[in-house]
Write a protein that holds these residues in place. Structure first.
Motif, PDB file in Angstrom:
ATOM      1  N   LYS A   1       0.834  -1.200   0.000  1.00  0.00           N
ATOM      2  CA  LYS A   1       0.000   0.000   0.000  1.00  0.00           C
ATOM      3  C   LYS A   1       0.874   1.259   0.000  1.00  0.00           C
ATOM      4  CE  LYS A   1      -4.179  -1.694   2.202  1.00  0.00           C
ATOM      5  NZ  LYS A   1      -5.078  -1.531   3.356  1.00  0.00           N
ATOM      6  N   PHE A   2       2.051   1.141   0.562  1.00  0.00           N
ATOM      7  CA  PHE A   2       2.985   2.265   0.606  1.00  0.00           C
ATOM      8  C   PHE A   2       3.739   2.409  -0.712  1.00  0.00           C
ATOM      9  CE2 PHE A   2       7.248   3.926   1.744  1.00  0.00           C
ATOM     10  CZ  PHE A   2       6.860   5.191   2.142  1.00  0.00           C
ATOM     11  N   PHE A   3       4.176   1.285  -1.258  1.00  0.00           N
ATOM     12  CA  PHE A   3       4.941   1.304  -2.514  1.00  0.00           C
ATOM     13  C   PHE A   3       4.548   0.098  -3.343  1.00  0.00           C
ATOM     14  CE2 PHE A   3       8.660   0.251  -5.123  1.00  0.00           C
ATOM     15  CZ  PHE A   3       8.830   1.452  -5.787  1.00  0.00           C
ATOM     16  N   ASP A   4       3.881   0.318  -4.454  1.00  0.00           N
ATOM     17  CA  ASP A   4       3.454  -0.758  -5.345  1.00  0.00           C
ATOM     18  C   ASP A   4       4.550  -0.995  -6.382  1.00  0.00           C
ATOM     19  OD1 ASP A   4       2.151  -2.658  -6.786  1.00  0.00           O
ATOM     20  OD2 ASP A   4       0.404  -1.415  -7.273  1.00  0.00           O
ATOM     21  N   TYR A   5       5.380  -1.970  -6.106  1.00  0.00           N
ATOM     22  CA  TYR A   5       6.536  -2.258  -6.954  1.00  0.00           C
ATOM     23  C   TYR A   5       6.116  -2.607  -8.368  1.00  0.00           C
ATOM     24  CZ  TYR A   5      10.867  -4.388  -8.590  1.00  0.00           C
ATOM     25  OH  TYR A   5      11.982  -4.698  -9.312  1.00  0.00           O
ATOM     26  N   GLU A   6       5.111  -3.467  -8.496  1.00  0.00           N
ATOM     27  CA  GLU A   6       4.680  -3.911  -9.817  1.00  0.00           C
ATOM     28  C   GLU A   6       4.151  -2.752 -10.656  1.00  0.00           C
ATOM     29  OE1 GLU A   6       1.935  -7.089  -9.256  1.00  0.00           O
ATOM     30  OE2 GLU A   6       3.475  -8.468  -8.555  1.00  0.00           O
ATOM     31  N   ALA A   7       3.400  -1.850 -10.053  1.00  0.00           N
ATOM     32  CA  ALA A   7       2.877  -0.696 -10.789  1.00  0.00           C
ATOM     33  C   ALA A   7       4.013   0.205 -11.261  1.00  0.00           C
ATOM     34  CB  ALA A   7       1.903   0.088  -9.914  1.00  0.00           C
ATOM     35  N   GLU A   8       4.999   0.428 -10.394  1.00  0.00           N
ATOM     36  CA  GLU A   8       6.150   1.253 -10.773  1.00  0.00           C
ATOM     37  C   GLU A   8       6.947   0.587 -11.895  1.00  0.00           C
ATOM     38  OE1 GLU A   8       7.084   4.342  -9.728  1.00  0.00           O
ATOM     39  OE2 GLU A   8       5.205   4.398  -8.616  1.00  0.00           O
ATOM     40  N   GLU A   9       7.096  -0.727 -11.800  1.00  0.00           N
ATOM     41  CA  GLU A   9       7.822  -1.470 -12.823  1.00  0.00           C
ATOM     42  C   GLU A   9       7.105  -1.369 -14.172  1.00  0.00           C
ATOM     43  OE1 GLU A   9       9.961  -5.788 -12.881  1.00  0.00           O
ATOM     44  OE2 GLU A   9       7.865  -5.752 -12.254  1.00  0.00           O
ATOM     45  N   LYS A  10       5.788  -1.508 -14.158  1.00  0.00           N
ATOM     46  CA  LYS A  10       5.008  -1.411 -15.394  1.00  0.00           C
ATOM     47  C   LYS A  10       5.079  -0.005 -15.982  1.00  0.00           C
ATOM     48  CE  LYS A  10       1.885  -5.137 -14.249  1.00  0.00           C
ATOM     49  NZ  LYS A  10       0.557  -5.512 -13.788  1.00  0.00           N
ATOM     50  N   LYS A  11       5.113   0.992 -15.108  1.00  0.00           N
ATOM     51  CA  LYS A  11       5.217   2.368 -15.583  1.00  0.00           C
ATOM     52  C   LYS A  11       6.549   2.584 -16.305  1.00  0.00           C
ATOM     53  CE  LYS A  11       4.061   5.253 -12.401  1.00  0.00           C
ATOM     54  NZ  LYS A  11       4.078   6.217 -11.298  1.00  0.00           N
ATOM     55  N   VAL A  12       7.616   2.039 -15.748  1.00  0.00           N
ATOM     56  CA  VAL A  12       8.940   2.187 -16.362  1.00  0.00           C
ATOM     57  C   VAL A  12       9.011   1.431 -17.681  1.00  0.00           C
ATOM     58  CG1 VAL A  12      11.370   1.575 -16.101  1.00  0.00           C
ATOM     59  CG2 VAL A  12      10.157   2.623 -14.213  1.00  0.00           C
TER      60      VAL A  12
END
Length: 87
Positions: free
Chosen positions: A53-64
Motif C-alpha cells: 500500500k505504501f509502494f506498489d513495486y509492480e505498478a512502478e515497474e510497469k510504468k517504467v
C-alpha cells in the motif's frame, strides 16, 4: 586535462552531490510518511498496514516498462485465444 574539462568534471561532481542530497531528503520524507497514523475512535492505526500500500513495486515497474492496463487486457485476451486454439 584542460581547464575546461576540469570545470566540466567539477560541475558534474557538484550536480551529483545535489542528486545525493535529494535522495537523502526523499528517504527522510518516506520514513516520516511510513510512520504516519490515523485515529479510529480511541485507537491510532497505521495509515499503511502493508508495504504494497505504501509502494506498489509492480505498478512502478510497469510504468517504467511502458505497460498499460490495456496492454495487459490484450495479453490476457490473446492468451485465452491461444488456449482455446490449442484445446
Amino acid at each position: 586535462m584542460t581547464v575546461y574539462e576540469y570545470d566540466i568534471r567539477m560541475t558534474a561532481h557538484r550536480l551529483a552531490t545535489v542528486d545525493r542530497k535529494h535522495e537523502i531528503h526523499m528517504q527522510a520524507w518516506a520514513n516520516n510518511e511510513i510512520k504516519s497514523v490515523r485515529e479510529v475512535g480511541k485507537k491510532t492505526i497505521p495509515v499503511y498496514d502493508r508495504f504494497d500500500k505504501f509502494f506498489d513495486y509492480e505498478a512502478e515497474e510497469k510504468k517504467v516498462l511502458g505497460i498499460s492496463k490495456t496492454d495487459e487486457r490484450l495479453d490476457t485476451k490473446l492468451m485465452n485465444l491461444m488456449k482455446e486454439a490449442n484445446s
